[in-house]
Design a protein around this motif. Structure first.
Motif, short mmCIF file in Angstrom:
data_model
loop_
_atom_site.label_atom_id
_atom_site.label_comp_id
_atom_site.label_asym_id
_atom_site.label_seq_id
_atom_site.Cartn_x
_atom_site.Cartn_y
_atom_site.Cartn_z
N MET A 261 -104.12 23.48 50.06
CA MET A 261 -104.61 24.83 49.81
C MET A 261 -106.09 24.94 50.20
O MET A 261 -106.97 24.49 49.48
CB MET A 261 -104.43 25.19 48.33
CG MET A 261 -104.75 26.64 48.00
SD MET A 261 -103.66 27.83 48.84
CE MET A 261 -102.08 27.44 48.06
N GLN B 83 -104.55 18.99 47.84
CA GLN B 83 -103.45 19.44 46.99
C GLN B 83 -103.89 19.70 45.55
O GLN B 83 -103.06 20.02 44.70
CB GLN B 83 -102.34 18.40 46.99
CG GLN B 83 -101.80 18.04 48.36
CD GLN B 83 -100.85 16.86 48.29
OE1 GLN B 83 -100.25 16.59 47.26
NE2 GLN B 83 -100.73 16.13 49.38
N LYS C 245 -102.79 34.07 50.37
CA LYS C 245 -101.60 33.99 49.52
C LYS C 245 -101.78 34.70 48.19
O LYS C 245 -100.84 35.33 47.68
CB LYS C 245 -101.25 32.52 49.29
CG LYS C 245 -99.92 32.31 48.58
CD LYS C 245 -99.49 30.85 48.63
CE LYS C 245 -98.12 30.66 48.00
NZ LYS C 245 -97.65 29.25 48.11
N ASN D 25 -102.80 23.08 43.63
CA ASN D 25 -101.40 23.16 43.18
C ASN D 25 -101.12 22.18 42.05
O ASN D 25 -100.37 22.49 41.12
CB ASN D 25 -100.47 22.89 44.36
CG ASN D 25 -100.35 24.10 45.27
OD1 ASN D 25 -100.03 25.19 44.84
ND2 ASN D 25 -100.65 23.90 46.54
N ARG E 145 -106.34 29.90 53.11
CA ARG E 145 -104.94 29.99 52.69
C ARG E 145 -104.83 30.61 51.30
O ARG E 145 -103.94 31.42 51.04
CB ARG E 145 -104.32 28.58 52.71
CG ARG E 145 -102.89 28.51 52.18
CD ARG E 145 -101.93 29.28 53.04
NE ARG E 145 -100.58 29.16 52.55
CZ ARG E 145 -99.68 30.13 52.60
NH1 ARG E 145 -99.99 31.30 53.15
NH2 ARG E 145 -98.46 29.95 52.15
N GLN F 98 -94.82 15.97 47.48
CA GLN F 98 -95.96 16.41 48.28
C GLN F 98 -96.22 17.89 48.05
O GLN F 98 -95.32 18.72 48.12
CB GLN F 98 -95.68 16.15 49.76
CG GLN F 98 -96.88 16.37 50.66
CD GLN F 98 -97.87 15.21 50.60
OE1 GLN F 98 -97.66 14.28 49.85
NE2 GLN F 98 -98.92 15.30 51.38
N GLN F 99 -97.46 18.23 47.77
CA GLN F 99 -97.84 19.60 47.51
C GLN F 99 -98.45 20.24 48.76
O GLN F 99 -99.00 19.55 49.62
CB GLN F 99 -98.86 19.65 46.36
CG GLN F 99 -98.31 19.17 45.02
CD GLN F 99 -97.63 20.28 44.25
OE1 GLN F 99 -97.43 21.38 44.77
NE2 GLN F 99 -97.25 19.99 43.03
N GLU F 100 -98.37 21.55 48.83
CA GLU F 100 -98.98 22.29 49.93
C GLU F 100 -100.50 22.18 49.85
O GLU F 100 -101.09 22.36 48.78
CB GLU F 100 -98.56 23.76 49.84
CG GLU F 100 -99.26 24.67 50.83
CD GLU F 100 -99.01 26.14 50.53
OE1 GLU F 100 -99.29 26.97 51.42
OE2 GLU F 100 -98.55 26.45 49.41
#
Length: 291
Positions: free
Chosen positions: A7, A279, A15, A282, A11, A3-5
């Protein structure tokens, strides 16, 4: 893939606010367990600020976080690369070089090259996967037909082989599209060998070239294409082809056939990850790092 963060734009801005922040993120992707020298596997390093390189304290080998990625030796700032990847990932209509040039304040040739490198990463990533189970397969033709010329097989348009795998409920899962020189049996078999797992069930129309698939160990189930009598035959595949044509025609007007494959790669990459919308940045960044 794990599982990806997710975005979001907010955000992303928080970041990735500088080249250094982008470089630190690439460091974490490249060496998630801490620095490891690519040459001697030692874990201690010096950071050479002037050259943005990581030098091993044992063998003095100098490593870069962009080595082996589409960003390596690029004069474009890392933050600009990250913004380009974010914009491509988060606009399902696709991003043109004109748009990218204007929004990121870079030259058109730079934007064009960046987009083609990103699409190359998309294609390379999807090349690792094969379709399995029940697969719909058909040929399609992209581009405007010559005035007064033939349509369908025999046209001067660019031929493309398209395939989509279905789950047990008949819903589409993954799609593959490949520009081909012709629709002969050998071409179809080569496509199947590369993109469809042996033993898969392939549904197609009754065109004679598809008969070769049965000789390659596939469960080939041809059926004469007739929308009125069999409305569900190749339904999802034709929907995918129609969506791909709309995607290419809507965003990339006047597309040259020699670049068609890279745009098909973009369409397939995004379609195959439609369930992971938040996701996509990422996942695309990972593809760009591994290409």
């Amino acid at each position: 893939m794990v599982q990806q963060e997710a975005m979001t734009l907010k955000r992303f801005q928080e970041k990735f606010h500088s080249d250094d922040a982008c470089r630190e993120h690439l460091f974490q992707i490249r060496w998630p367990n801490g620095f490891c020298c690519p040459k001697c596997e030692h874990d201690a390093f010096y950071f050479l600020e002037s050259r943005k390189l990581y030098q091993c304290t044992r063998c003095k080998h100098q490593a870069s976080v962009t080595a082996g990625t589409i960003m390596h030796k690029s004069h474009t700032p890392l933050l600009t690369w990250f913004w380009a990847i974010f914009l491509v990932a988060h606009d399902k209509r696709g991003v043109s070089a004109v748009f990218l040039s204007r929004e990121l304040e870079i030259s058109y040739p730079t934007a064009w090259l960046m987009l083609h490198k990103i699409r190359k990463a998309m294609g390379d990533r999807d090349a690792h996967y094969q379709l399995a189970g029940l697969v719909e397969l058909d040929d399609a033709f992209f581009g405007a037909p010559t005035e007064g010329g033939k349509r369908g097989r025999g046209t001067e348009q660019t031929p493309v082989l398209a395939a989509v795998s279905l789950d047990r409920k008949g819903a589409p899962q993954y799609v593959k599209m490949k520009v081909i020189p012709n629709v002969k049996g050998k071409t179809l078999v080569d496509f199947a060998r590369h993109h469809i797992k042996p033993g898969a069930t392939i549904s197609s129309d009754a065109y004679s070239s598809y008969r070769k698939l049965a000789e390659e160990g596939y469960d080939h189930q041809p059926l004469e294409f007739n929308v009125k009598e069999n409305p569900d035959h190749l339904k999802w595949l034709h929907t995918m082809i129609s969506n791909a044509k709309a995607f290419i025609g809507g965003t990339y007007h006047g597309l040259a056939s020699k670049h068609l494959q890279s745009y098909l790669d973009e369409f397939c990459f995004r379609t195959n990850r439609r369930r992971f919308e938040g996701q996509l940045f990422n996942r695309l960044l990972t593809a760009c790092v591994s290409t």
